[in-house]
Design a protein around this motif. Structure first.
Motif, PDB file in Angstrom:
ATOM      1  N   VAL A   2       0.836  -1.205   0.000  1.00  0.00           N
ATOM      2  CA  VAL A   2       0.000   0.000   0.000  1.00  0.00           C
ATOM      3  C   VAL A   2       0.872   1.256   0.000  1.00  0.00           C
ATOM      4  CG1 VAL A   2      -1.982  -1.100   1.104  1.00  0.00           C
ATOM      5  CG2 VAL A   2      -0.223  -0.077   2.511  1.00  0.00           C
ATOM      6  N   PRO A   3       0.429   2.286  -0.729  1.00  0.00           N
ATOM      7  CA  PRO A   3       1.191   3.536  -0.720  1.00  0.00           C
ATOM      8  C   PRO A   3       0.975   4.280   0.592  1.00  0.00           C
ATOM      9  CG  PRO A   3      -0.763   3.772  -2.085  1.00  0.00           C
ATOM     10  CD  PRO A   3      -0.712   2.341  -1.634  1.00  0.00           C
ATOM     11  N   GLU A   4       2.001   4.956   1.026  1.00  0.00           N
ATOM     12  CA  GLU A   4       1.939   5.818   2.199  1.00  0.00           C
ATOM     13  C   GLU A   4       2.511   7.166   1.815  1.00  0.00           C
ATOM     14  OE1 GLU A   4       3.731   3.870   5.551  1.00  0.00           O
ATOM     15  OE2 GLU A   4       1.932   2.682   5.868  1.00  0.00           O
ATOM     16  N   ALA A   5       2.388   8.132   2.686  1.00  0.00           N
ATOM     17  CA  ALA A   5       2.814   9.501   2.388  1.00  0.00           C
ATOM     18  C   ALA A   5       4.249   9.587   1.885  1.00  0.00           C
ATOM     19  CB  ALA A   5       2.631  10.378   3.614  1.00  0.00           C
ATOM     20  N   ASP A   6       5.150   8.830   2.493  1.00  0.00           N
ATOM     21  CA  ASP A   6       6.554   8.936   2.107  1.00  0.00           C
ATOM     22  C   ASP A   6       7.137   7.617   1.610  1.00  0.00           C
ATOM     23  OD1 ASP A   6       6.235   7.879   4.617  1.00  0.00           O
ATOM     24  OD2 ASP A   6       7.993   8.848   5.470  1.00  0.00           O
ATOM     25  N   ALA A  19       7.189  -4.795   5.785  1.00  0.00           N
ATOM     26  CA  ALA A  19       8.354  -4.067   5.282  1.00  0.00           C
ATOM     27  C   ALA A  19       7.886  -2.738   4.720  1.00  0.00           C
ATOM     28  CB  ALA A  19       9.049  -4.888   4.201  1.00  0.00           C
ATOM     29  N   ASP A  20       8.832  -1.848   4.525  1.00  0.00           N
ATOM     30  CA  ASP A  20       8.510  -0.589   3.875  1.00  0.00           C
ATOM     31  C   ASP A  20       9.713  -0.139   3.054  1.00  0.00           C
ATOM     32  OD1 ASP A  20       9.035   0.179   7.012  1.00  0.00           O
ATOM     33  OD2 ASP A  20      10.115   1.478   5.644  1.00  0.00           O
ATOM     34  N   GLY A  21       9.449   0.750   2.119  1.00  0.00           N
ATOM     35  CA  GLY A  21      10.506   1.272   1.279  1.00  0.00           C
ATOM     36  C   GLY A  21      10.077   2.572   0.634  1.00  0.00           C
ATOM     37  N   ALA A  22      11.034   3.301   0.132  1.00  0.00           N
ATOM     38  CA  ALA A  22      10.757   4.567  -0.533  1.00  0.00           C
ATOM     39  C   ALA A  22      10.026   4.336  -1.854  1.00  0.00           C
ATOM     40  CB  ALA A  22      12.050   5.330  -0.778  1.00  0.00           C
ATOM     41  N   THR A  23      10.287   3.176  -2.481  1.00  0.00           N
ATOM     42  CA  THR A  23       9.619   2.832  -3.735  1.00  0.00           C
ATOM     43  C   THR A  23       8.906   1.489  -3.552  1.00  0.00           C
ATOM     44  OG1 THR A  23      11.480   1.564  -4.633  1.00  0.00           O
ATOM     45  CG2 THR A  23      11.467   3.958  -5.059  1.00  0.00           C
ATOM     46  N   PHE A  24       8.028   1.196  -4.493  1.00  0.00           N
ATOM     47  CA  PHE A  24       7.330  -0.089  -4.493  1.00  0.00           C
ATOM     48  C   PHE A  24       8.331  -1.247  -4.489  1.00  0.00           C
ATOM     49  CE2 PHE A  24       5.423  -3.674  -6.706  1.00  0.00           C
ATOM     50  CZ  PHE A  24       4.190  -3.798  -6.073  1.00  0.00           C
ATOM     51  N   GLU A  25       9.323  -1.158  -5.372  1.00  0.00           N
ATOM     52  CA  GLU A  25      10.312  -2.238  -5.488  1.00  0.00           C
ATOM     53  C   GLU A  25      11.138  -2.396  -4.221  1.00  0.00           C
ATOM     54  OE1 GLU A  25      10.427  -4.614  -7.758  1.00  0.00           O
ATOM     55  OE2 GLU A  25       8.739  -3.653  -8.763  1.00  0.00           O
ATOM     56  N   GLU A  26      11.481  -1.289  -3.567  1.00  0.00           N
ATOM     57  CA  GLU A  26      12.223  -1.395  -2.297  1.00  0.00           C
ATOM     58  C   GLU A  26      11.379  -2.093  -1.242  1.00  0.00           C
ATOM     59  OE1 GLU A  26      13.754   2.333  -0.865  1.00  0.00           O
ATOM     60  OE2 GLU A  26      14.790   2.736  -2.749  1.00  0.00           O
ATOM     61  N   ALA A  27      10.088  -1.799  -1.198  1.00  0.00           N
ATOM     62  CA  ALA A  27       9.201  -2.460  -0.240  1.00  0.00           C
ATOM     63  C   ALA A  27       9.125  -3.954  -0.527  1.00  0.00           C
ATOM     64  CB  ALA A  27       7.814  -1.825  -0.271  1.00  0.00           C
ATOM     65  N   ILE A  28       9.047  -4.330  -1.791  1.00  0.00           N
ATOM     66  CA  ILE A  28       9.020  -5.755  -2.163  1.00  0.00           C
ATOM     67  C   ILE A  28      10.330  -6.424  -1.759  1.00  0.00           C
ATOM     68  CG2 ILE A  28       8.998  -7.360  -4.131  1.00  0.00           C
ATOM     69  CD1 ILE A  28       6.221  -6.322  -3.487  1.00  0.00           C
TER      70      ILE A  28
END
Length: 79
Positions: A2-6, A19-28
């Motif tokens: 899911v997208p978040e503010a940052d 997990a989280d990341g600055a981009t979709f791919e980083e989160a994956i």
């Protein structure tokens, strides 16, 4: 995922991994790492815990998959 503010947050309902990341791919990528850690912890000690015992299937999936296969599965990609 899911997208978040940052950035982006990723999780699998029913599993204690996120997990989280600055981009979709980083989160994956971070979620793949979290799944690998969970599978390791499950093998070491969690398999006997009542709230983790039924997660053997995901542990098998993680163990039998390489990182790219896990990324495809998390993205919902078909090959």
């Amino acid at each position: 995922v899911v997208p978040e503010a940052d950035g982006w947050s990723a999780f699998i309902p029913g599993l204690p991994v996120a997990a989280d990341g600055a981009t979709f791919e980083e989160a994956i990528d971070e979620l793949v790492d979290a799944l690998r850690e969970y599978a390791h912890d499950w093998q070491e000690r969690l398999q006997h815990a009542p709230n983790h015992r039924e997660n053997w299937g995901i542990v098998q999936l993680v163990g039998l998959s390489n990182d790219e296969q896990l990324r495809d599965w998390l993205r919902g990609s078909e090959r």
